[in-house]
Structure formats: C-alpha cells, structure tokens
Motif scaffolding. Structure first.
Motif, PDB file in Angstrom:
ATOM      1  N   GLU A  13      -8.330   0.831   3.805  1.00 29.51           N
ATOM      2  CA  GLU A  13      -7.123   0.574   3.030  1.00 29.51           C
ATOM      3  C   GLU A  13      -6.733   1.786   2.190  1.00 29.51           C
ATOM      4  OE1 GLU A  13      -5.029  -2.261   3.085  1.00 29.51           O
ATOM      5  OE2 GLU A  13      -6.243  -2.509   4.888  1.00 29.51           O
ATOM      6  N   VAL A  14      -7.707   2.453   1.598  1.00 26.20           N
ATOM      7  CA  VAL A  14      -7.423   3.634   0.778  1.00 26.20           C
ATOM      8  C   VAL A  14      -6.844   4.737   1.651  1.00 26.20           C
ATOM      9  CG1 VAL A  14      -8.498   5.501  -0.562  1.00 26.20           C
ATOM     10  CG2 VAL A  14      -9.048   3.121  -1.082  1.00 26.20           C
ATOM     11  N   GLU A  15      -7.426   4.958   2.823  1.00 26.59           N
ATOM     12  CA  GLU A  15      -6.911   5.997   3.726  1.00 26.59           C
ATOM     13  C   GLU A  15      -5.465   5.705   4.114  1.00 26.59           C
ATOM     14  OE1 GLU A  15      -9.729   6.189   6.919  1.00 26.59           O
ATOM     15  OE2 GLU A  15     -11.299   6.990   5.615  1.00 26.59           O
ATOM     16  N   ALA A  16      -5.170   4.469   4.453  1.00 23.02           N
ATOM     17  CA  ALA A  16      -3.804   4.094   4.835  1.00 23.02           C
ATOM     18  C   ALA A  16      -2.857   4.205   3.640  1.00 23.02           C
ATOM     19  CB  ALA A  16      -3.785   2.673   5.399  1.00 23.02           C
ATOM     20  N   MET A  17      -3.321   3.790   2.488  1.00 20.11           N
ATOM     21  CA  MET A  17      -2.509   3.862   1.284  1.00 20.11           C
ATOM     22  C   MET A  17      -2.192   5.315   0.920  1.00 20.11           C
ATOM     23  SD  MET A  17      -3.356   2.393  -2.518  1.00 20.11           S
ATOM     24  CE  MET A  17      -4.805   3.440  -2.662  1.00 20.11           C
ATOM     25  N   MET A  18      -3.159   6.194   1.046  1.00 14.54           N
ATOM     26  CA  MET A  18      -2.935   7.595   0.713  1.00 14.54           C
ATOM     27  C   MET A  18      -1.939   8.236   1.681  1.00 14.54           C
ATOM     28  SD  MET A  18      -4.472   7.645  -2.034  1.00 14.54           S
ATOM     29  CE  MET A  18      -4.185   9.313  -2.531  1.00 14.54           C
ATOM     30  N   ALA A  19      -1.970   7.849   2.927  1.00 15.08           N
ATOM     31  CA  ALA A  19      -0.982   8.354   3.887  1.00 15.08           C
ATOM     32  C   ALA A  19       0.420   7.888   3.493  1.00 15.08           C
ATOM     33  CB  ALA A  19      -1.331   7.891   5.302  1.00 15.08           C
ATOM     34  N   ARG A  20       0.527   6.609   3.094  1.00 11.14           N
ATOM     35  CA  ARG A  20       1.825   6.097   2.644  1.00 11.14           C
ATOM     36  C   ARG A  20       2.266   6.813   1.368  1.00 11.14           C
ATOM     37  NH1 ARG A  20      -0.766   1.317   3.758  1.00 11.14           N
ATOM     38  NH2 ARG A  20      -0.786   0.687   1.572  1.00 11.14           N
ATOM     39  N   TRP A  21       1.319   7.100   0.470  1.00  9.81           N
ATOM     40  CA  TRP A  21       1.649   7.801  -0.772  1.00  9.81           C
ATOM     41  C   TRP A  21       2.196   9.199  -0.473  1.00  9.81           C
ATOM     42  CZ3 TRP A  21       3.449   8.299  -5.260  1.00  9.81           C
ATOM     43  CH2 TRP A  21       3.303   9.477  -5.973  1.00  9.81           C
ATOM     44  N   ARG A  22       1.538   9.945   0.409  1.00 11.84           N
ATOM     45  CA  ARG A  22       2.018  11.299   0.736  1.00 11.84           C
ATOM     46  C   ARG A  22       3.458  11.252   1.256  1.00 11.84           C
ATOM     47  NH1 ARG A  22      -3.380  11.570   2.272  1.00 11.84           N
ATOM     48  NH2 ARG A  22      -2.913  11.079   4.432  1.00 11.84           N
ATOM     49  N   GLU A  23       3.744  10.282   2.098  1.00  7.71           N
ATOM     50  CA  GLU A  23       5.094  10.119   2.636  1.00  7.71           C
ATOM     51  C   GLU A  23       6.080   9.768   1.520  1.00  7.71           C
ATOM     52  OE1 GLU A  23       7.141   6.794   5.407  1.00  7.71           O
ATOM     53  OE2 GLU A  23       5.372   7.755   6.276  1.00  7.71           O
ATOM     54  N   HIS A  24       5.700   8.833   0.674  1.00 11.35           N
ATOM     55  CA  HIS A  24       6.544   8.413  -0.450  1.00 11.35           C
ATOM     56  C   HIS A  24       6.764   9.573  -1.425  1.00 11.35           C
ATOM     57  CE1 HIS A  24       8.225   5.888  -3.602  1.00 11.35           C
ATOM     58  NE2 HIS A  24       7.364   6.451  -4.443  1.00 11.35           N
ATOM     59  N   ARG A  25       5.727  10.317  -1.708  1.00 13.81           N
ATOM     60  CA  ARG A  25       5.821  11.429  -2.654  1.00 13.81           C
ATOM     61  C   ARG A  25       6.788  12.486  -2.133  1.00 13.81           C
ATOM     62  NH1 ARG A  25       1.474  15.980  -4.188  1.00 13.81           N
ATOM     63  NH2 ARG A  25       2.405  16.613  -6.147  1.00 13.81           N
ATOM     64  N   GLU A  26       6.697  12.787  -0.845  1.00 13.25           N
ATOM     65  CA  GLU A  26       7.592  13.797  -0.267  1.00 13.25           C
ATOM     66  C   GLU A  26       9.046  13.333  -0.326  1.00 13.25           C
ATOM     67  OE1 GLU A  26       8.261  16.336   3.788  1.00 13.25           O
ATOM     68  OE2 GLU A  26       6.213  15.874   3.147  1.00 13.25           O
ATOM     69  N   LYS A  27       9.299  12.051  -0.036  1.00 12.52           N
ATOM     70  CA  LYS A  27      10.657  11.526  -0.118  1.00 12.52           C
ATOM     71  C   LYS A  27      11.177  11.549  -1.555  1.00 12.52           C
ATOM     72  CE  LYS A  27      10.428   8.292   3.749  1.00 12.52           C
ATOM     73  NZ  LYS A  27      10.286   6.883   4.093  1.00 12.52           N
ATOM     74  N   THR A  28      10.307  11.235  -2.508  1.00 14.07           N
ATOM     75  CA  THR A  28      10.703  11.126  -3.903  1.00 14.07           C
ATOM     76  C   THR A  28      10.820  12.473  -4.606  1.00 14.07           C
ATOM     77  OG1 THR A  28       9.615   8.967  -4.000  1.00 14.07           O
ATOM     78  CG2 THR A  28      10.164   9.998  -6.094  1.00 14.07           C
ATOM     79  N   PHE A  29       9.869  13.362  -4.358  1.00 18.62           N
ATOM     80  CA  PHE A  29       9.794  14.618  -5.102  1.00 18.62           C
ATOM     81  C   PHE A  29       9.994  15.852  -4.248  1.00 18.62           C
ATOM     82  CE2 PHE A  29       7.164  11.536  -7.403  1.00 18.62           C
ATOM     83  CZ  PHE A  29       7.836  11.528  -8.626  1.00 18.62           C
TER      84      PHE A  29
END
Length: 165
Positions: A146-162
């Motif tokens: 779950e952490v690995e999948a969540m971190m992948a989603r975070w990287r994608e979200h971070r790039e879109k946001t920032f």
C-alpha cells in the motif's frame, strides 16, 4: 517582538505555530527537541537555518541543537549543508522530507518483515504465537504494498500540483 526582521511575519504567531506543531510531533512519538527544531526549519522561509539561528529562535543551547539535528538527519528529515565560503553548516528541510522519511520507514518495515518470518519459522506456523506473528507479517507485507502504491500516486499528484522537480 511582533514582526521578524524583513519578513513581515508576526514572530509570536510563528513561535506559536512552531510550538504547536512540535507538540503534535511529540504526541506522535518524535522526541521534543528534534520536533521543535524540525518545526522551526519547516516554518522558516528559506527552509534552512544555522545552529546559532535555531538556538536563538528556540532559546536552546548549541548542544540541544546538535542532538536534535543528529536525530533529524538520521531519520532523513533534514540535511546538512555547508555555507559557501564558510565552515558553518546550515540545516535544511526539503519539499520531499515526508517522502524521504516515509521511504526510510519502508526500509524498517522490510527488516521487521524479515525478523517476523524468522520468528514464524522458529515458533512454528501452527502455534498460537506463530499464527500471531504470521498475521503481523501479513499486515506489514500488506502495508508495504500500500505504501509503494501510495507513493507512486503521490509523485504523480505532486507533479500535477507543483510541477516537475
């Protein structure tokens, strides 16, 4: 002391935030002094401060700053940098400090998984203790995925946001 020099910020409000956030970190298990130093760094516009600046702001000794920074560096929550042309160090938080800290915890989870596997083997799969360890191991394996999948989603979200790093 109502505004910090040049920043236009209310230093009392900043101090209240630092102490309040540090208290939350302490409640979550972080030692008090590293929590205060981390919160002060996080609240600084530059994201970095020297030992003297931290000591002045938090009204703590150089030894307290040193111990706190050592803890924070070991947990990958701050980094040390040399000031150009100086022997002084600056301590910095980065935008990805939470990612780094969580990634460091992933390594701990992996070690715990290995220890739990050995425990299950040692205690026996069919014993009450072995079953308890098996369930704990399954939880940590689930959490790791779950952490690995969540971190992948975070990287994608971070790039879109920032934007890209």
């Amino acid at each position: 002391m109502t505004e910090s020099a040049g920043s236009g910020r209310d230093t009392e409000a900043v101090s209240r935030f630092v102490e309040s956030f540090a208290a939350q970190l302490v409640e979550a298990g972080m030692p008090r002094m590293p929590a205060r130093v981390f919160a002060a760094l996080l609240a600084s516009d530059e994201g970095s401060m020297t030992s003297a600046e931290l000591g002045d702001q938090l009204r703590i000794s150089p030894a307290a700053v040193s111990g706190a920074v050592r803890y924070l560096a070991q947990t990958h929550m701050v980094s040390r940098e040399r000031e150009p042309g100086s022997r002084r160090e600056r301590y910095r938080v980065h935008g990805d400090q939470w990612y780094e800290a969580l990634t460091n915890r992933e390594a701990v989870l992996k070690r715990w998984e290995g220890a739990l596997r050995e425990g299950v083997t040692s205690l026996g799969h069919d014993t009450p203790a072995g079953r308890r360890l098996s369930e704990t191991l399954a939880f940590f394996e689930f959490l790791q995925g779950e952490v690995e999948a969540m971190m992948a989603r975070w990287r994608e979200h971070r790039e879109k946001t920032f934007g890209p790093e």
